[in-house]
Scaffold this motif. Structure first.
Motif, PDB file in Angstrom:
ATOM      1  N   LEU A 114       0.823  -1.203   0.000  1.00 48.24           N
ATOM      2  CA  LEU A 114       0.000   0.000   0.000  1.00 48.24           C
ATOM      3  C   LEU A 114       0.860   1.258   0.000  1.00 48.24           C
ATOM      4  O   LEU A 114       0.490   2.274  -0.597  1.00 48.24           O
ATOM      5  N   GLU A 115       2.002   1.202   0.666  1.00 49.40           N
ATOM      6  CA  GLU A 115       2.886   2.365   0.692  1.00 49.40           C
ATOM      7  C   GLU A 115       3.557   2.602  -0.656  1.00 49.40           C
ATOM      8  O   GLU A 115       3.957   3.731  -0.959  1.00 49.40           O
ATOM      9  N   ARG A 116       3.672   1.562  -1.460  1.00 47.57           N
ATOM     10  CA  ARG A 116       4.265   1.724  -2.792  1.00 47.57           C
ATOM     11  C   ARG A 116       3.250   2.249  -3.811  1.00 47.57           C
ATOM     12  O   ARG A 116       3.634   2.716  -4.879  1.00 47.57           O
ATOM     13  N   MET A 117       1.966   2.158  -3.487  1.00 45.50           N
ATOM     14  CA  MET A 117       0.925   2.618  -4.393  1.00 45.50           C
ATOM     15  C   MET A 117       0.627   4.090  -4.155  1.00 45.50           C
ATOM     16  O   MET A 117       0.823   4.606  -3.052  1.00 45.50           O
ATOM     17  N   SER A 118       0.138   4.776  -5.178  1.00 42.42           N
ATOM     18  CA  SER A 118      -0.290   6.156  -5.006  1.00 42.42           C
ATOM     19  C   SER A 118      -1.503   6.196  -4.080  1.00 42.42           C
ATOM     20  O   SER A 118      -2.184   5.177  -3.872  1.00 42.42           O
ATOM     21  N   LEU A 119      -1.773   7.346  -3.540  1.00 45.21           N
ATOM     22  CA  LEU A 119      -2.918   7.505  -2.653  1.00 45.21           C
ATOM     23  C   LEU A 119      -4.204   7.089  -3.352  1.00 45.21           C
ATOM     24  O   LEU A 119      -5.031   6.352  -2.788  1.00 45.21           O
ATOM     25  N   GLU A 120      -4.374   7.523  -4.590  1.00 40.92           N
ATOM     26  CA  GLU A 120      -5.611   7.236  -5.323  1.00 40.92           C
ATOM     27  C   GLU A 120      -5.753   5.748  -5.613  1.00 40.92           C
ATOM     28  O   GLU A 120      -6.830   5.169  -5.435  1.00 40.92           O
ATOM     29  N   LYS A 121      -4.683   5.119  -6.072  1.00 41.34           N
ATOM     30  CA  LYS A 121      -4.738   3.693  -6.405  1.00 41.34           C
ATOM     31  C   LYS A 121      -4.962   2.850  -5.153  1.00 41.34           C
ATOM     32  O   LYS A 121      -5.729   1.886  -5.156  1.00 41.34           O
ATOM     33  N   LEU A 128      -8.293   0.454  -4.429  1.00 38.49           N
ATOM     34  CA  LEU A 128      -8.168  -0.972  -4.123  1.00 38.49           C
ATOM     35  C   LEU A 128      -8.879  -1.304  -2.814  1.00 38.49           C
ATOM     36  O   LEU A 128      -9.632  -2.280  -2.717  1.00 38.49           O
ATOM     37  N   LEU A 129      -8.658  -0.492  -1.798  1.00 41.93           N
ATOM     38  CA  LEU A 129      -9.258  -0.759  -0.490  1.00 41.93           C
ATOM     39  C   LEU A 129     -10.779  -0.661  -0.538  1.00 41.93           C
ATOM     40  O   LEU A 129     -11.481  -1.422   0.129  1.00 41.93           O
ATOM     41  N   GLN A 130     -11.300   0.268  -1.324  1.00 41.20           N
ATOM     42  CA  GLN A 130     -12.750   0.363  -1.465  1.00 41.20           C
ATOM     43  C   GLN A 130     -13.329  -0.918  -2.075  1.00 41.20           C
ATOM     44  O   GLN A 130     -14.337  -1.441  -1.599  1.00 41.20           O
ATOM     45  N   GLN A 131     -12.697  -1.406  -3.128  1.00 39.45           N
ATOM     46  CA  GLN A 131     -13.177  -2.613  -3.797  1.00 39.45           C
ATOM     47  C   GLN A 131     -13.176  -3.807  -2.853  1.00 39.45           C
ATOM     48  O   GLN A 131     -14.152  -4.566  -2.772  1.00 39.45           O
ATOM     49  N   VAL A 132     -12.090  -3.971  -2.140  1.00 36.34           N
ATOM     50  CA  VAL A 132     -11.975  -5.120  -1.240  1.00 36.34           C
ATOM     51  C   VAL A 132     -12.980  -5.020  -0.097  1.00 36.34           C
ATOM     52  O   VAL A 132     -13.611  -6.009   0.281  1.00 36.34           O
ATOM     53  N   VAL A 157     -10.581   8.986   5.092  1.00 36.32           N
ATOM     54  CA  VAL A 157     -11.968   8.515   5.072  1.00 36.32           C
ATOM     55  C   VAL A 157     -12.196   7.440   4.014  1.00 36.32           C
ATOM     56  O   VAL A 157     -12.833   6.421   4.276  1.00 36.32           O
ATOM     57  N   TYR A 158     -11.684   7.646   2.803  1.00 30.05           N
ATOM     58  CA  TYR A 158     -11.878   6.668   1.730  1.00 30.05           C
ATOM     59  C   TYR A 158     -10.610   5.875   1.455  1.00 30.05           C
ATOM     60  O   TYR A 158     -10.459   5.288   0.393  1.00 30.05           O
ATOM     61  N   GLY A 159      -9.710   5.843   2.427  1.00 25.81           N
ATOM     62  CA  GLY A 159      -8.505   5.047   2.306  1.00 25.81           C
ATOM     63  C   GLY A 159      -8.525   3.948   3.348  1.00 25.81           C
ATOM     64  O   GLY A 159      -9.277   2.996   3.240  1.00 25.81           O
ATOM     65  N   MET A 160      -7.736   4.102   4.423  1.00 22.63           N
ATOM     66  CA  MET A 160      -7.719   3.103   5.494  1.00 22.63           C
ATOM     67  C   MET A 160      -8.734   3.408   6.587  1.00 22.63           C
ATOM     68  O   MET A 160      -8.921   2.613   7.508  1.00 22.63           O
ATOM     69  N   GLY A 161      -9.374   4.576   6.511  1.00 21.40           N
ATOM     70  CA  GLY A 161     -10.286   4.984   7.569  1.00 21.40           C
ATOM     71  C   GLY A 161     -11.741   4.755   7.233  1.00 21.40           C
ATOM     72  O   GLY A 161     -12.074   4.038   6.297  1.00 21.40           O
ATOM     73  N   THR A 162     -12.611   5.383   8.016  1.00 24.11           N
ATOM     74  CA  THR A 162     -14.055   5.247   7.834  1.00 24.11           C
ATOM     75  C   THR A 162     -14.695   6.628   7.783  1.00 24.11           C
ATOM     76  O   THR A 162     -14.259   7.548   8.477  1.00 24.11           O
ATOM     77  N   GLY A 204      -7.292  11.073   1.540  1.00 26.32           N
ATOM     78  CA  GLY A 204      -6.153  11.462   2.349  1.00 26.32           C
ATOM     79  C   GLY A 204      -6.185  12.942   2.662  1.00 26.32           C
ATOM     80  O   GLY A 204      -7.208  13.614   2.513  1.00 26.32           O
ATOM     81  N   VAL A 205      -5.063  13.457   3.105  1.00 26.14           N
ATOM     82  CA  VAL A 205      -4.924  14.858   3.481  1.00 26.14           C
ATOM     83  C   VAL A 205      -3.712  15.438   2.767  1.00 26.14           C
ATOM     84  O   VAL A 205      -2.872  14.689   2.242  1.00 26.14           O
ATOM     85  N   PRO A 206      -3.577  16.758   2.714  1.00 24.14           N
ATOM     86  CA  PRO A 206      -2.453  17.366   2.004  1.00 24.14           C
ATOM     87  C   PRO A 206      -1.097  16.838   2.469  1.00 24.14           C
ATOM     88  O   PRO A 206      -0.845  16.713   3.666  1.00 24.14           O
ATOM     89  N   GLY A 207      -0.269  16.488   1.509  1.00 25.08           N
ATOM     90  CA  GLY A 207       1.080  16.030   1.812  1.00 25.08           C
ATOM     91  C   GLY A 207       1.228  14.533   1.983  1.00 25.08           C
ATOM     92  O   GLY A 207       2.340  14.022   2.020  1.00 25.08           O
ATOM     93  N   ALA A 208       0.117  13.800   2.069  1.00 27.55           N
ATOM     94  CA  ALA A 208       0.170  12.340   2.239  1.00 27.55           C
ATOM     95  C   ALA A 208       0.208  11.673   0.866  1.00 27.55           C
ATOM     96  O   ALA A 208      -0.685  11.883   0.047  1.00 27.55           O
ATOM     97  N   ASP A 209       1.220  10.857   0.628  1.00 28.87           N
ATOM     98  CA  ASP A 209       1.414  10.253  -0.691  1.00 28.87           C
ATOM     99  C   ASP A 209       0.749   8.901  -0.851  1.00 28.87           C
ATOM    100  O   ASP A 209       0.613   8.401  -1.963  1.00 28.87           O
ATOM    101  N   ASN A 210       0.362   8.258   0.264  1.00 34.37           N
ATOM    102  CA  ASN A 210      -0.280   6.944   0.180  1.00 34.37           C
ATOM    103  C   ASN A 210      -1.247   6.782   1.348  1.00 34.37           C
ATOM    104  O   ASN A 210      -1.297   7.624   2.249  1.00 34.37           O
ATOM    105  N   VAL A 211      -2.036   5.708   1.316  1.00 35.79           N
ATOM    106  CA  VAL A 211      -3.097   5.552   2.306  1.00 35.79           C
ATOM    107  C   VAL A 211      -2.559   5.316   3.720  1.00 35.79           C
ATOM    108  O   VAL A 211      -3.195   5.713   4.701  1.00 35.79           O
ATOM    109  N   VAL A 212      -1.396   4.685   3.835  1.00 35.41           N
ATOM    110  CA  VAL A 212      -0.823   4.455   5.167  1.00 35.41           C
ATOM    111  C   VAL A 212      -0.389   5.781   5.777  1.00 35.41           C
ATOM    112  O   VAL A 212      -0.674   6.080   6.951  1.00 35.41           O
ATOM    113  N   GLU A 213       0.291   6.595   4.986  1.00 33.21           N
ATOM    114  CA  GLU A 213       0.727   7.903   5.467  1.00 33.21           C
ATOM    115  C   GLU A 213      -0.478   8.769   5.821  1.00 33.21           C
ATOM    116  O   GLU A 213      -0.471   9.469   6.840  1.00 33.21           O
TER     117      GLU A 213
END
Length: 431
Positions: free
Chosen positions: A59-66, A70-74, A309-314, A331-340
């Protein structure tokens, strides 16, 4: 499409995000007679990774959007029939209590109370903060965010150090006269900051979730009940006033903290003072006919910060008051992936804990970032973080900076000048 493949995904696939455009989807809207192929193609279904393939590192290697997509689908796939029930309860959660000398008292949760009685006099005489981690510390992003939060509390609770720092900035010497105006402003804030004394306990639940199967299948209620029983023991044997306890949970740890607070109330008839959720996750595996998850009423005051909210959160409301930095998004400004993005909630709260920064995150009631901007940020003011008032409720929006200092009201400063604490807690090896 192989039917066994679908069943395997329903039982094991992991994620922590919900992708409703409205941000307020009711679980019943997912529990309908929709076949997976009606909203995902066979190729897309086959492409969704199994539990063994989904990792924080991926997940950290993927872009925030990607990553968010993926997480939404799963998540949606796992919720179609609501037949994924939790079955994992950690048996040996490690707990540590950081010391100002850089050392830690470390023990399994069933032994830590006795260790504290033996090694730490006057423990819990003032405020007690219990931090429940929610993701493995194998991620550098997760480890750094947790470290920042512990450092902030170490500084907040070290009254002597705070006073010394205030004195340092108040000296009128030739060296002081060379300081920039921003350093002087921050020095004045540090000198005049409200000082507190207290103790920190870190319940490292996240380190037991060594793979996504454990994360997805975590039994929040049973895990929280074990933690709640331990808090009863802690308050009884160490004579801690329950009114002084503040529980903070990261990600799925936020829900465990809520369940623990509920168990404490069930056993004692009393409510803990406060529970804070730092980007509470979506819950994959749920017990039938049981309401799970952090919610208002779990403590005297429940607040939540949603940064993914639409990444790892609710997107689901989790407390008396819910803060949404920059509105609802992946995500939020400056965060490059869903974990960050998920861990930014921890970074924001840590920043607010540091003396002088308590009101760095002003927020106002709003349902969206658009509404917030239309009102030019005007409205009833509340402060996200440690200084959140206990009488506020509803949804609050604010804007944040992409880099530290994240709070838009944060004083201009050179962070290392005042943020440093004992060298032992600045070293990576301590986490």
């Amino acid at each position: 499409m192989n039917p066994m493949r679908v069943l395997s995904l329903l039982a094991l696939l992991v994620v922590a995000a919900m992708g409703s455009p409205s941000g307020r989807m009711n679980d019943n809207s997912v529990n309908q007679a929709l076949k997976p192929s009606q909203w995902l193609s066979s190729q897309q279904l086959e492409a969704i990774p199994s539990v063994d393939d989904l990792t924080l590192e991926r997940l950290e290697r993927m872009s925030l959007e990607k990553g968010a997509e993926l997480l939404q689908q799963v998540y949606h796939l796992s919720q179609i029939n609501h037949d994924v029930e939790p079955n994992y309860v950690p048996s040996n959660v490690q707990v540590y209590v950081p010391q100002i000398n850089g050392e830690k008292i470390v023990a399994p949760i069933n032994e830590i109370t006795q260790r504290l009685k033996q090694q730490k006099q006057n423990f819990g005489q003032d405020e007690v903060t219990i931090i429940v981690t929610g993701l493995p510390q194998t991620s550098e992003t997760v480890k750094k965010s947790t470290r920042k939060l512990v450092q902030a509390y170490m500084q907040r609770y070290n009254l002597q150090q705070q006073q010394q720092e205030g004195q340092k900035y108040s000296r009128s010497s030739e060296e002081d006269n060379k300081k920039t105006s921003s350093e002087e402003d921050y020095g004045e804030l540090a000198k005049n900051a409200n000082t507190n004394t207290g103790d920190i306990i870190v319940v490292d639940l996240g380190s037991t979730l060594t793979n996504y199967k454990r994360y997805a299948m975590l039994d929040i209620e049973k895990t929280g009940a074990k933690l709640g029983k331990w808090i009863v023991q802690l308050t009884s044997e160490l004579e801690l006033p329950y009114e002084t306890i503040h529980m903070i949970g990261q990600n799925i740890g936020a829900h465990v903290a809520g369940a623990a607070a509920n168990e404490f109330t069930r056993l004692t008839g009393h409510k803990l003072r406060r529970v804070t959720g730092l980007d509470p996750s979506n819950i994959i595996a749920k017990n039938r006919n049981t309401l799970s998850g952090l919610s208002r009423g779990d403590a005297e005051f429940v607040d939540a910060i949603h940064t993914s909210v639409y990444g790892m959160g609710t997107p689901i409301r989790s407390g008396d008051v819910d803060f949404y930095p920059n509105g609802l998004g992946a995500g939020v400004p400056g965060a490059d992936n869903v974990v960050e993005a998920a861990m930014r909630a921890t970074r924001y709260f840590a920043e607010s804990v540091r003396p002088g920064n308590e009101r760095s995150f002003p927020a106002v009631p709003a349902n969206s970032l658009k509404q917030y901007k239309q009102n030019d940020g005007f409205g009833k003011r509340a402060y996200m973080g440690i200084d959140a008032a206990y009488d506020i409720e509803g949804d609050y929006i604010l804007q944040v900076n992409p880099k530290s200092p994240f709070g838009r009201n944060a004083p201009a400063k050179k962070q290392n000048n005042y943020h440093g604490i004992h060298n032992g807690w600045q070293n990576e090896k301590d986490y």
